[in-house]
Design a protein around this motif. Structure first.
Motif, PDB file in Angstrom:
ATOM      1  N   LEU A 205     -12.727   4.368  21.649  1.00  0.00           N
ATOM      2  CA  LEU A 205     -12.012   5.152  21.901  1.00  0.00           C
ATOM      3  C   LEU A 205     -12.713   6.429  21.927  1.00  0.00           C
ATOM      4  O   LEU A 205     -12.132   7.571  22.701  1.00  0.00           O
ATOM      5  CB  LEU A 205     -10.311   5.154  20.626  1.00  0.00           C
ATOM      6  N   LEU A 206     -13.492   6.781  20.512  1.00  0.00           N
ATOM      7  CA  LEU A 206     -13.541   7.918  21.016  1.00  0.00           C
ATOM      8  C   LEU A 206     -13.817   8.276  22.301  1.00  0.00           C
ATOM      9  O   LEU A 206     -14.696   9.584  22.876  1.00  0.00           O
ATOM     10  CB  LEU A 206     -14.709   8.828  19.977  1.00  0.00           C
ATOM     11  N   SER A 207     -15.277   7.349  22.604  1.00  0.00           N
ATOM     12  CA  SER A 207     -16.229   8.079  24.156  1.00  0.00           C
ATOM     13  C   SER A 207     -14.993   7.784  25.124  1.00  0.00           C
ATOM     14  O   SER A 207     -15.463   8.571  26.759  1.00  0.00           O
ATOM     15  CB  SER A 207     -16.727   7.092  24.323  1.00  0.00           C
ATOM     16  N   LYS A 208     -14.144   7.574  25.739  1.00  0.00           N
ATOM     17  CA  LYS A 208     -12.743   7.844  25.982  1.00  0.00           C
ATOM     18  C   LYS A 208     -12.225   8.830  26.154  1.00  0.00           C
ATOM     19  O   LYS A 208     -11.446   9.129  27.158  1.00  0.00           O
ATOM     20  CB  LYS A 208     -11.995   6.517  26.318  1.00  0.00           C
ATOM     21  N   CYS A 209     -12.083   9.184  24.633  1.00  0.00           N
ATOM     22  CA  CYS A 209     -11.431  10.522  25.120  1.00  0.00           C
ATOM     23  C   CYS A 209     -11.825  11.662  25.584  1.00  0.00           C
ATOM     24  O   CYS A 209     -13.238  12.008  25.473  1.00  0.00           O
ATOM     25  CB  CYS A 209     -11.255  11.043  23.782  1.00  0.00           C
ATOM     26  N   CYS A 210     -11.435  12.870  26.351  1.00  0.00           N
ATOM     27  CA  CYS A 210     -11.826  13.318  27.425  1.00  0.00           C
ATOM     28  C   CYS A 210     -13.069  14.927  26.531  1.00  0.00           C
ATOM     29  O   CYS A 210     -13.140  15.674  26.795  1.00  0.00           O
ATOM     30  CB  CYS A 210     -11.376  14.245  28.487  1.00  0.00           C
ATOM     31  N   LEU A 211     -12.394  15.558  25.360  1.00  0.00           N
ATOM     32  CA  LEU A 211     -12.846  15.698  24.387  1.00  0.00           C
ATOM     33  C   LEU A 211     -13.866  15.621  23.718  1.00  0.00           C
ATOM     34  O   LEU A 211     -14.841  16.497  23.595  1.00  0.00           O
ATOM     35  CB  LEU A 211     -11.835  16.501  22.605  1.00  0.00           C
TER      36      LEU A 211
ATOM     37  N   ASN B   4     -13.022  19.310  32.597  1.00  0.00           N
ATOM     38  CA  ASN B   4     -11.591  18.590  32.899  1.00  0.00           C
ATOM     39  C   ASN B   4     -10.967  17.849  31.360  1.00  0.00           C
ATOM     40  O   ASN B   4     -11.215  17.280  30.602  1.00  0.00           O
ATOM     41  CB  ASN B   4     -11.849  17.695  33.788  1.00  0.00           C
ATOM     42  N   LEU B   5      -9.739  18.317  31.600  1.00  0.00           N
ATOM     43  CA  LEU B   5      -8.804  18.207  30.752  1.00  0.00           C
ATOM     44  C   LEU B   5      -7.719  16.368  31.507  1.00  0.00           C
ATOM     45  O   LEU B   5      -6.518  16.669  32.387  1.00  0.00           O
ATOM     46  CB  LEU B   5      -7.650  18.364  29.577  1.00  0.00           C
ATOM     47  N   HIS B   6      -8.331  15.526  30.640  1.00  0.00           N
ATOM     48  CA  HIS B   6      -7.392  14.240  30.934  1.00  0.00           C
ATOM     49  C   HIS B   6      -5.866  14.234  30.348  1.00  0.00           C
ATOM     50  O   HIS B   6      -6.211  13.913  29.251  1.00  0.00           O
ATOM     51  CB  HIS B   6      -8.040  13.160  31.285  1.00  0.00           C
TER      52      HIS B   6
ATOM     53  N   PHE C 288      -5.770  18.492  20.928  1.00  0.00           N
ATOM     54  CA  PHE C 288      -5.772  17.110  20.340  1.00  0.00           C
ATOM     55  C   PHE C 288      -5.263  15.673  20.949  1.00  0.00           C
ATOM     56  O   PHE C 288      -5.032  16.247  21.916  1.00  0.00           O
ATOM     57  CB  PHE C 288      -5.466  17.310  18.710  1.00  0.00           C
ATOM     58  N   SER C 289      -5.899  14.864  20.686  1.00  0.00           N
ATOM     59  CA  SER C 289      -5.920  13.391  21.544  1.00  0.00           C
ATOM     60  C   SER C 289      -4.771  12.748  20.516  1.00  0.00           C
ATOM     61  O   SER C 289      -5.298  12.280  19.209  1.00  0.00           O
ATOM     62  CB  SER C 289      -6.993  12.823  21.792  1.00  0.00           C
ATOM     63  N   ILE C 290      -3.892  12.217  20.894  1.00  0.00           N
ATOM     64  CA  ILE C 290      -3.224  10.811  20.222  1.00  0.00           C
ATOM     65  C   ILE C 290      -3.565   9.149  21.105  1.00  0.00           C
ATOM     66  O   ILE C 290      -4.034   9.953  21.900  1.00  0.00           O
ATOM     67  CB  ILE C 290      -1.596  10.971  19.940  1.00  0.00           C
ATOM     68  N   VAL C 291      -3.649   8.673  19.991  1.00  0.00           N
ATOM     69  CA  VAL C 291      -4.119   7.441  20.323  1.00  0.00           C
ATOM     70  C   VAL C 291      -3.194   6.284  19.950  1.00  0.00           C
ATOM     71  O   VAL C 291      -3.217   5.410  18.393  1.00  0.00           O
ATOM     72  CB  VAL C 291      -6.111   7.517  20.303  1.00  0.00           C
TER      73      VAL C 291
END
Length: 351
Positions: free
Chosen positions: A40-46, A52-54, A85-88
């Protein structure tokens, strides 16, 4: 509300990027394994080098769907040292629109309160009641997001518009449960295109074959190879050299479809394919027909082919087709070949 519908969610997590540029997994509920957390961390654009912000990506790993929503923090908020931040959300079902909507509500809660507690309350509310209501952060109702809508959300007409008669290659590969790899450098384009393809075999309604966002890492490829047939999306152009991963390769930016040498025999085209291809193109090019109607047109043709195949099987011992039995029918070579491989895919073949 069916209880099972609310129990499809597995977890909610939070990834933050702080003012020092560090990105960390900071919280989750109820839990996420270390292995899945790394994915999940590898898929997060951060965590990626690109600027680029996905805002929203989704994918599948180990039969679990993940949905990642990323936002930039605009001042002033309760989040003092956080820039993004990202919500997963992880879940058992494929429904990007549902989880994007739910994540937006969670994002607003986090920006307002600066604590995951409110998010956890929202998550539990959806899990137990199927609804998360709040005046200032918007509300989310799980029953607004029917699975059928998710299946029909992409555009088959766009796929046919791009590939024309060559769409029959994709249809054939899907019918025969072959491995399709799609490359595009832009993740958004990849997600949009790959999610449509399972609709070409609507009779199966099987989106578990979809792996729209795969990296060329051992752990992900190992997971992918467990599936006998799939639609897999890659942003890395290096995938074109991985002949062990595909029977059909789609270069999306250049609109080129290639059948691998090893799959050419099974994928040989004949009059039947040409007829199906014409039907697909004709239906998709009809301005009065919706995407759902195009899918139905293809599905009707598919059911006709399957009905003929089942009728052939019923005449055989144990209702299983043999190559010898097919040969007695004197079909054109390409049709016989297709029906033989289709019988194998539909478990109607006697080995």
């Amino acid at each position: 509300m069916a209880a099972t519908e609310t129990q499809l969610m597995l977890s909610v997590g939070l990834i933050e990027k702080d003012v020092n540029g560090d990105t960390l997994w900071v919280w989750c509920y109820p839990s996420v394994s270390i292995e899945v957390r790394k994915i999940l961390l590898s898929k997060c654009c951060l965590t990626q080098d690109s600027r680029n912000l996905h805002t929203f990506v989704f994918g599948q790993f180990c039969r679990t769907w993940y949905y990642i929503t990323t936002v930039e923090v605009q001042e002033p908020t309760a989040l003092k040292k956080v820039t993004h931040f990202s919500i997963v959300v992880t879940a058992k079902d494929f429904n990007p629109e549902k989880y994007a909507a739910f994540s937006r509500v969670l994002c607003r809660m986090y920006i307002k309160h600066g604590s995951p507690v409110k998010m956890m309350e929202g998550y539990i509310a959806v899990l137990t009641k199927g609804i998360c209501q709040s005046d200032e952060n918007g509300s989310f109702l799980i029953k607004d997001y029917d699975i059928r809508k998710a299946y029909l959300a992409g555009s088959v007409k766009d796929v046919v518009s791009q590939f024309g008669m060559e769409t029959i290659i994709l249809y054939t590969a899907l019918m025969l449960k072959r491995r399709i790899v799609v490359h595009h450098p832009r993740i958004e384009a990849l997600l949009e295109f790959t999610r449509v393809l399972p609709a070409l075999t609507w009779h199966r309604k099987d989106w578990s074959i979809l792996h729209p966002y795969v990296h060329l890492t051992d752990i992900e490829l190992e997971d992918l190879k467990k599936c006998p047939g799939y639609v897999a999306g890659f942003v890395d152009p290096e995938v074109s050299n991985r002949l062990d991963l595909f029977d059909v390769y789609v270069n999306l930016p250049d609109s080129v479809i290639t059948v691998s040498q090893s799959a050419k025999e099974a994928m040989a085209m004949g009059k039947l394919h040409k007829d199906i291809g014409h039907l697909i193109v004709q239906s998709a090019e009809d301005g009065d027909r919706t995407d759902a109607q195009v899918i139905k047109d293809i599905s009707v043709k598919t059911k006709e082919i399957l009905a003929n195949l089942i009728a052939l099987a019923d005449e055989c011992e144990n209702s299983k087709i043999t190559l010898g039995g097919l040969k007695q029918r004197h079909f054109p070579a390409a049709t016989e070949n297709f029906l033989f491989h289709l019988a194998a895919a539909e478990q109607l073949l006697r080995i």
